[in-house]
Design a protein around this motif. Structure first.
Motif, PDB file in Angstrom:
ATOM      1  N   TYR A 159      11.834   1.294  -4.524  1.00 19.31           N
ATOM      2  CA  TYR A 159      11.717   2.362  -3.739  1.00 19.31           C
ATOM      3  C   TYR A 159      10.801   2.350  -2.733  1.00 19.31           C
ATOM      4  O   TYR A 159      10.369   1.446  -2.165  1.00 19.31           O
ATOM      5  N   GLN A 160      10.779   3.187  -1.797  1.00 15.92           N
ATOM      6  CA  GLN A 160      10.886   2.835  -0.327  1.00 15.92           C
ATOM      7  C   GLN A 160       9.601   3.069   0.408  1.00 15.92           C
ATOM      8  O   GLN A 160       9.161   2.666   0.965  1.00 15.92           O
ATOM      9  N   SER A 161       8.768   3.408  -0.948  1.00 15.27           N
ATOM     10  CA  SER A 161       7.246   3.864  -0.380  1.00 15.27           C
ATOM     11  C   SER A 161       6.032   3.805  -1.620  1.00 15.27           C
ATOM     12  O   SER A 161       6.947   4.027  -3.499  1.00 15.27           O
ATOM     13  N   PRO A 162       5.220   3.370  -2.094  1.00 19.06           N
ATOM     14  CA  PRO A 162       3.829   3.538  -2.986  1.00 19.06           C
ATOM     15  C   PRO A 162       4.197   5.253  -3.384  1.00 19.06           C
ATOM     16  O   PRO A 162       4.240   4.928  -4.787  1.00 19.06           O
ATOM     17  N   GLN A 163       4.869   5.773  -2.672  1.00 22.35           N
ATOM     18  CA  GLN A 163       4.750   7.529  -2.832  1.00 22.35           C
ATOM     19  C   GLN A 163       5.966   7.593  -3.877  1.00 22.35           C
ATOM     20  O   GLN A 163       5.248   9.051  -4.620  1.00 22.35           O
ATOM     21  N   ALA A 164       7.033   7.396  -3.240  1.00 22.62           N
ATOM     22  CA  ALA A 164       8.260   7.234  -4.178  1.00 22.62           C
ATOM     23  C   ALA A 164       7.764   7.348  -5.553  1.00 22.62           C
ATOM     24  O   ALA A 164       7.912   8.201  -6.643  1.00 22.62           O
ATOM     25  N   LEU A 165       7.565   5.748  -5.921  1.00 15.44           N
ATOM     26  CA  LEU A 165       6.792   4.986  -6.762  1.00 15.44           C
ATOM     27  C   LEU A 165       6.625   6.025  -7.576  1.00 15.44           C
ATOM     28  O   LEU A 165       6.756   5.910  -9.111  1.00 15.44           O
ATOM     29  N   SER A 166       4.740   5.974  -7.062  1.00 18.89           N
ATOM     30  CA  SER A 166       4.330   6.796  -8.215  1.00 18.89           C
ATOM     31  C   SER A 166       4.488   8.419  -8.612  1.00 18.89           C
ATOM     32  O   SER A 166       4.447   9.001  -9.721  1.00 18.89           O
ATOM     33  N   LYS A 167       5.051   8.949  -7.974  1.00 19.97           N
ATOM     34  CA  LYS A 167       5.809  10.436  -8.354  1.00 19.97           C
ATOM     35  C   LYS A 167       7.069  10.299  -9.314  1.00 19.97           C
ATOM     36  O   LYS A 167       7.202  10.510 -10.216  1.00 19.97           O
ATOM     37  N   ALA A 168       7.211   8.959  -9.034  1.00 22.24           N
ATOM     38  CA  ALA A 168       8.666   9.070 -10.077  1.00 22.24           C
ATOM     39  C   ALA A 168       8.162   8.196 -11.355  1.00 22.24           C
ATOM     40  O   ALA A 168       8.721   8.907 -12.355  1.00 22.24           O
ATOM     41  N   PHE A 169       6.989   7.519 -11.479  1.00 20.69           N
ATOM     42  CA  PHE A 169       6.187   7.163 -12.678  1.00 20.69           C
ATOM     43  C   PHE A 169       5.033   8.015 -13.368  1.00 20.69           C
ATOM     44  O   PHE A 169       5.696   8.049 -14.348  1.00 20.69           O
ATOM     45  N   LYS A 170       5.006   9.291 -12.922  1.00 20.12           N
ATOM     46  CA  LYS A 170       4.016  10.327 -12.948  1.00 20.12           C
ATOM     47  C   LYS A 170       4.889  11.097 -13.929  1.00 20.12           C
ATOM     48  O   LYS A 170       4.802  10.671 -14.793  1.00 20.12           O
ATOM     49  N   LYS A 171       6.171  11.162 -13.674  1.00 20.86           N
ATOM     50  CA  LYS A 171       7.129  12.244 -13.903  1.00 20.86           C
ATOM     51  C   LYS A 171       8.001  11.011 -15.348  1.00 20.86           C
ATOM     52  O   LYS A 171       7.613  12.382 -16.369  1.00 20.86           O
ATOM     53  N   ARG A 172       8.005  10.482 -15.186  1.00 18.26           N
ATOM     54  CA  ARG A 172       8.351   9.229 -16.946  1.00 18.26           C
ATOM     55  C   ARG A 172       7.484   9.126 -17.954  1.00 18.26           C
ATOM     56  O   ARG A 172       7.352   9.101 -18.474  1.00 18.26           O
ATOM     57  N   TYR A 173       6.106   8.614 -17.017  1.00 15.91           N
ATOM     58  CA  TYR A 173       4.607   8.592 -18.411  1.00 15.91           C
ATOM     59  C   TYR A 173       3.532   9.372 -18.062  1.00 15.91           C
ATOM     60  O   TYR A 173       2.710   9.099 -18.740  1.00 15.91           O
ATOM     61  N   GLY A 174       3.825  10.387 -17.207  1.00 16.70           N
ATOM     62  CA  GLY A 174       2.889  10.946 -17.876  1.00 16.70           C
ATOM     63  C   GLY A 174       1.883  10.692 -16.859  1.00 16.70           C
ATOM     64  O   GLY A 174       0.527  11.539 -17.014  1.00 16.70           O
ATOM     65  N   ILE A 175       0.862   9.924 -16.662  1.00  9.91           N
ATOM     66  CA  ILE A 175       0.377   9.092 -15.541  1.00  9.91           C
ATOM     67  C   ILE A 175       0.813   8.252 -14.516  1.00  9.91           C
ATOM     68  O   ILE A 175       1.650   7.793 -13.961  1.00  9.91           O
ATOM     69  N   THR A 176      -0.438   8.731 -13.496  1.00  9.05           N
ATOM     70  CA  THR A 176      -0.546   7.843 -12.383  1.00  9.05           C
ATOM     71  C   THR A 176      -0.061   6.399 -12.846  1.00  9.05           C
ATOM     72  O   THR A 176      -0.823   5.516 -13.666  1.00  9.05           O
ATOM     73  N   PRO A 177       0.470   5.840 -11.916  1.00 11.57           N
ATOM     74  CA  PRO A 177       0.757   4.048 -11.944  1.00 11.57           C
ATOM     75  C   PRO A 177      -0.913   3.718 -11.925  1.00 11.57           C
ATOM     76  O   PRO A 177      -1.753   2.193 -12.890  1.00 11.57           O
ATOM     77  N   SER A 178      -1.998   3.526 -11.162  1.00 12.59           N
ATOM     78  CA  SER A 178      -3.514   3.251 -11.097  1.00 12.59           C
ATOM     79  C   SER A 178      -4.059   3.909 -12.690  1.00 12.59           C
ATOM     80  O   SER A 178      -4.661   3.012 -13.616  1.00 12.59           O
ATOM     81  N   ALA A 179      -3.867   5.052 -13.610  1.00  8.69           N
ATOM     82  CA  ALA A 179      -3.947   5.104 -14.631  1.00  8.69           C
ATOM     83  C   ALA A 179      -4.067   4.117 -15.224  1.00  8.69           C
ATOM     84  O   ALA A 179      -4.127   4.007 -15.920  1.00  8.69           O
ATOM     85  N   TYR A 180      -2.232   4.531 -15.603  1.00  5.22           N
ATOM     86  CA  TYR A 180      -1.549   3.165 -16.312  1.00  5.22           C
ATOM     87  C   TYR A 180      -2.291   1.513 -16.361  1.00  5.22           C
ATOM     88  O   TYR A 180      -2.210   0.847 -17.143  1.00  5.22           O
ATOM     89  N   ARG A 181      -2.319   1.343 -15.243  1.00  3.39           N
ATOM     90  CA  ARG A 181      -3.104  -0.485 -14.882  1.00  3.39           C
ATOM     91  C   ARG A 181      -4.174  -0.307 -15.697  1.00  3.39           C
ATOM     92  O   ARG A 181      -4.145  -1.411 -16.156  1.00  3.39           O
ATOM     93  N   ILE A 182      -5.605   0.542 -15.558  1.00  4.17           N
ATOM     94  CA  ILE A 182      -6.495  -0.048 -16.430  1.00  4.17           C
ATOM     95  C   ILE A 182      -5.986   0.490 -18.130  1.00  4.17           C
ATOM     96  O   ILE A 182      -7.572   0.591 -18.554  1.00  4.17           O
ATOM     97  N   GLN A 183      -5.255   1.356 -18.362  1.00  6.11           N
ATOM     98  CA  GLN A 183      -4.819   1.625 -19.567  1.00  6.11           C
ATOM     99  C   GLN A 183      -4.778   0.301 -20.985  1.00  6.11           C
ATOM    100  O   GLN A 183      -3.722  -0.856 -20.741  1.00  6.11           O
ATOM    101  N   PRO A 184      -5.755   0.461 -22.230  1.00  7.52           N
ATOM    102  CA  PRO A 184      -5.236  -0.963 -23.007  1.00  7.52           C
ATOM    103  C   PRO A 184      -4.002  -0.993 -23.055  1.00  7.52           C
ATOM    104  O   PRO A 184      -3.040  -0.071 -23.117  1.00  7.52           O
ATOM    105  N   ASP A 185      -3.338  -2.197 -23.321  1.00  3.45           N
ATOM    106  CA  ASP A 185      -2.010  -2.359 -23.938  1.00  3.45           C
ATOM    107  C   ASP A 185      -1.956  -3.993 -24.359  1.00  3.45           C
ATOM    108  O   ASP A 185      -2.238  -4.817 -24.647  1.00  3.45           O
TER     109      ASP A 185
END
Length: 375
Positions: free
Chosen positions: A177-203
């Motif tokens: 990805y060209q920038s963190p913003q581009a990754l964050s936008k694509a990530f939220k579209k797929r997973y429904g949450i931001t990367p930072s929220a996903y990172r602290i989610q239990p797994d």
């Protein structure tokens, strides 16, 4: 074991009334009642005629990149699918050439996820025109090249968010990805949450356990290994078909021409490029592999790829393959949280040291290689 789909048309057969009939009126579990009656096919179509006839049943709800598939695309998809069924297995050549091309493209994608990958790059690697390659890839993989690349990048980002301390900027660079913003936008579209929220989610990869499952105390040897070339076959529907691994091994051993028993000259490996808690089961990239010192050239479904060298935690497990899920649970949720290591990327593999043909289940020996890096 009966087939779940008709071995002529590929339609599901969910109940006995869907079965065709043999000459003695008994049920035929290979073919459906529309294709096979009284011991004979209900048509005498050639392969090409059957493909053409199937177009009248085209489902216009099937989409590619937001548009309805054309009849040419449906025809290509059918041409790829049918040779995998018993009735049409003699029509393998074109089918296998398609798989050979797609294997080359998938291997290129696996090795270049952090870089810009254009459709023209993939077409060049396979020696096929852009337009024709796009259609073949979709027919074989059930995803367009763009969707496939996007999914792999986001799944790799999800893996790194849960298993590393890399910043979002670093992960964006590592996943193309060209920038963190581009990754964050694509990530939220797929997973429904931001990367930072996903990172602290239990797994399952992040929630440790206090004691190993069923007292399976396994301590690894931490070792640096060199890269190795292997022949491979992808395991089809590994979580859906109980004999998927056996079929893949039988085919691979037959193609490479070995005995099926580990020896001094051949390593038998099972490679996984995905984590099942992140990637949906039908998309998991799992391969049966044999080391590639032979002069055999990849063809059809048979491919050749590199298992990357580096630092690995190597666990030796003695016991039945059916308990391997518990072994991996102990590695990921018990050993790693307590160790000085973290997971490195998402490719692990097993090495089988003996054969179930020669020893009992309890005597089976397997080395499990988990890619790690020092914290």
């Amino acid at each position: 074991m009966r087939n779940d789909i008709c071995q002529s048309c590929g339609m599901p057969m969910a109940a006995a009334e869907h079965f065709g009939t043999n000459g003695d009126k008994s049920p035929n579990e290979d073919f459906c009642c529309f294709c096979f009656q009284n011991g004979k096919y209900t048509d005498d179509f050639s392969f090409d005629e059957f493909v053409k006839d199937s177009l009248q049943y085209h489902d216009e709800a099937e989409k590619l990149d937001g548009r309805t598939l054309t009849l040419d695309e449906v025809s290509l998809k059918t041409t790829v699918k049918l040779p995998g069924l018993k009735r049409w297995q003699s029509h393998q050549f074109t089918h296998l050439e398609y798989y050979k091309s797609v294997n080359k493209a998938v291997d290129y994608i696996n090795d270049n996820l952090s870089r810009v990958i254009n459709l023209s790059d993939l077409a060049r690697v396979t020696g096929i025109s852009d337009f024709h390659f796009h259609r073949i890839f979709k027919a074989v993989m059930n995803e367009s090249p763009g969707d496939y690349i996007q999914r792999l990048r986001l799944e790799k980002a999800a893996f790194k968010l849960h298993t590393t301390r890399f910043s979002l900027a670093d992960i964006a660079e590592q996943t193309g990805y060209q920038s963190p913003q581009a990754l964050s936008k694509a990530f939220k579209k797929r997973y429904g949450i931001t990367p930072s929220a996903y990172r602290i989610q239990p797994d399952d990869l992040t929630v440790g356990i206090n004691s190993p499952v069923e007292n399976l105390f396994l301590e690894p040897e931490i070792t640096q290994i060199a890269s190795k070339e292997v022949f491979y076959l992808r395991v089809g529907n590994p979580y859906k078909q109980s004999d998927a691994f056996l079929k893949s091994w039988d085919k691979l051993i037959g193609i490479v021409g070995v005995s099926g028993i580990p020896d001094r000259d051949h390593e038998y490996l099972l490679l996984s490029r995905d984590i099942s808690t992140i990637t949906s089961p039908q998309n998991c990239r799992i391969y049966t592999c044999i080391n590639a010192e032979s002069a055999i050239k990849p063809k059809g479904r048979l491919g050749r790829q590199t298992i990357e060298g580096g630092l690995y935690a190597v666990f030796t497990y003695r016991g039945a393959y059916k308990y391997m899920d518990k072994v991996y649970c102990n590695i990921y949720r018990y050993w790693i949280p307590k160790s000085e290591y973290e997971l490195r990327d998402n490719m692990s593999f097993c090495k089988f040291l003996n054969s179930p043909v020669l020893v009992t289940e309890s005597e089976l020996l397997t080395e499990i290689y988990i890619p790690v890096s020092k914290i």
